[in-house]
Design an enzyme around this catalytic site. Structure first.
Site, PDB file in Angstrom:
ATOM      1  N   ALA A  92       0.843  -1.190   0.000  1.00  0.00           N
ATOM      2  CA  ALA A  92       0.000   0.000   0.000  1.00  0.00           C
ATOM      3  C   ALA A  92       0.887   1.252   0.000  1.00  0.00           C
ATOM      4  O   ALA A  92       2.091   1.180   0.232  1.00  0.00           O
ATOM      5  CB  ALA A  92      -0.916   0.007   1.211  1.00  0.00           C
ATOM      6  N   GLU A 115      -2.674  -9.111  -1.144  1.00  0.00           N
ATOM      7  CA  GLU A 115      -4.112  -9.131  -0.868  1.00  0.00           C
ATOM      8  C   GLU A 115      -4.933  -8.936  -2.147  1.00  0.00           C
ATOM      9  O   GLU A 115      -5.955  -9.610  -2.341  1.00  0.00           O
ATOM     10  CB  GLU A 115      -4.444  -8.052   0.166  1.00  0.00           C
ATOM     11  CG  GLU A 115      -3.894  -8.382   1.546  1.00  0.00           C
ATOM     12  CD  GLU A 115      -3.960  -7.212   2.515  1.00  0.00           C
ATOM     13  OE1 GLU A 115      -4.472  -7.404   3.626  1.00  0.00           O
ATOM     14  OE2 GLU A 115      -3.500  -6.109   2.163  1.00  0.00           O
ATOM     15  N   GLU A 164       3.170  -6.091   6.855  1.00  0.00           N
ATOM     16  CA  GLU A 164       2.627  -4.922   7.563  1.00  0.00           C
ATOM     17  C   GLU A 164       3.118  -4.824   9.002  1.00  0.00           C
ATOM     18  O   GLU A 164       3.265  -3.717   9.553  1.00  0.00           O
ATOM     19  CB  GLU A 164       1.085  -4.958   7.542  1.00  0.00           C
ATOM     20  CG  GLU A 164       0.458  -4.708   6.179  1.00  0.00           C
ATOM     21  CD  GLU A 164       0.263  -5.975   5.344  1.00  0.00           C
ATOM     22  OE1 GLU A 164      -0.490  -5.914   4.368  1.00  0.00           O
ATOM     23  OE2 GLU A 164       0.876  -7.027   5.683  1.00  0.00           O
TER      24      GLU A 164
END
Length: 258
Positions: free
Chosen positions: A66, A112, A132
């Protein structure tokens, strides 16, 4: 065709192709890109000339995570009110099959996103991970839930809690990916698979995808009941009559998509 800022789209035969296009950021997933991916999938899903979709990235990265710079300053109130990352839930409503073609890094949100697709074709240079935990958070768009369902509790715990990457071979052995191919053949293999799917009876393809998805979400008894009713429903389609007639007549079927 709609012009997008962070992705590139095209139609090849009956396959809609989406290529993530933020090369300087290794295709890091920001909010704008997320909205574009979902919008493009919805457009392909509504297009009668498209029977399946492929999502891919670059040779270096499917998506390396991300966009941390976008997320870092946000407050919990902003995350909740904006339902940050919630746009990705739109992929679950796509009826036609989606194939992920993965080369290089598929980390965090990239892993993901690949798992949101219906199956993954990985190049032998692919690397998967949910790192993460290394930046003080945890996966937020399925990295704990889909990963555990695909690879089992032990490997999911290992990947999520240590943040380690696995290579394509380990991902294949664990059930995360469907096929591993030489890196240079990744996209063409995924496109060929999608083209094969797109040539079949579309209502049956949609029903089959939904039936397999139900297996992840319900009991065996309920799943079997859904499958049986979906099988029955396929007999209301023109494709069932054509497909079975073609089989009996020993000729290729000519499916109309109805």
């Amino acid at each position: 065709m709609t012009a997008y800022a962070h992705i590139e789209t095209e139609i090849r035969g009956r396959v809609g192709l989406i290529r993530l296009a933020r090369p300087k950021q290794l295709n890091a997933l920001n909010d704008a890109l997320a909205h574009e991916v979902v919008a493009a999938l919805e457009a392909f899903d509504a297009d009668a000339e498209v029977g399946a979709m492929v999502i891919t990235g670059s040779e270096k990265a499917f998506a390396a995570g991300a966009d941390i710079a976008e997320m870092q300053p946000k407050s919990v109130s902003e995350m909740i009110v904006e339902d940050y990352l919630g746009v990705w839930d739109g992929i679950a409503a796509i009826q036609k099959p989606i194939v992920a073609a993965v080369r290089g890094y598929a980390l965090g949100g990239g892993c993901e996103l690949a798992m949101m697709c219906d199956f993954i074709v990985a190049g032998d240079d692919a690397r998967f991970g949910q790192p993460e935990i290394k930046i003080g958070v945890l996966p937020g768009i399925g990295g704990t839930q889909r990963l555990a369902r695909l690879v089992g509790r032990n490997l999911a715990m290992d990947m999520v809690l240590t943040g380690r990457m696995i290579d394509a071979a380990e991902a294949k052995a664990a059930g995360l990916v469907a096929r591993v191919v030489p890196a240079a053949e990744t996209l063409e293999t995924a496109l060929a698979a999608a083209e094969t799917i797109a040539a079949y009876n579309l209502p049956a393809v949609i029903l089959a995808k939904e039936a397999v998805r139900r297996a992840e979400e319900t009991t065996l008894a309920e799943g079997l009941r859904f499958e049986r009713r979906a099988f029955h429903a396929a007999f209301a389609t023109e494709g069932q009559k054509e497909g079975m007639a073609a089989f009996l007549e020993k000729r290729p079927p000519r499916f109309s998509g109805r």
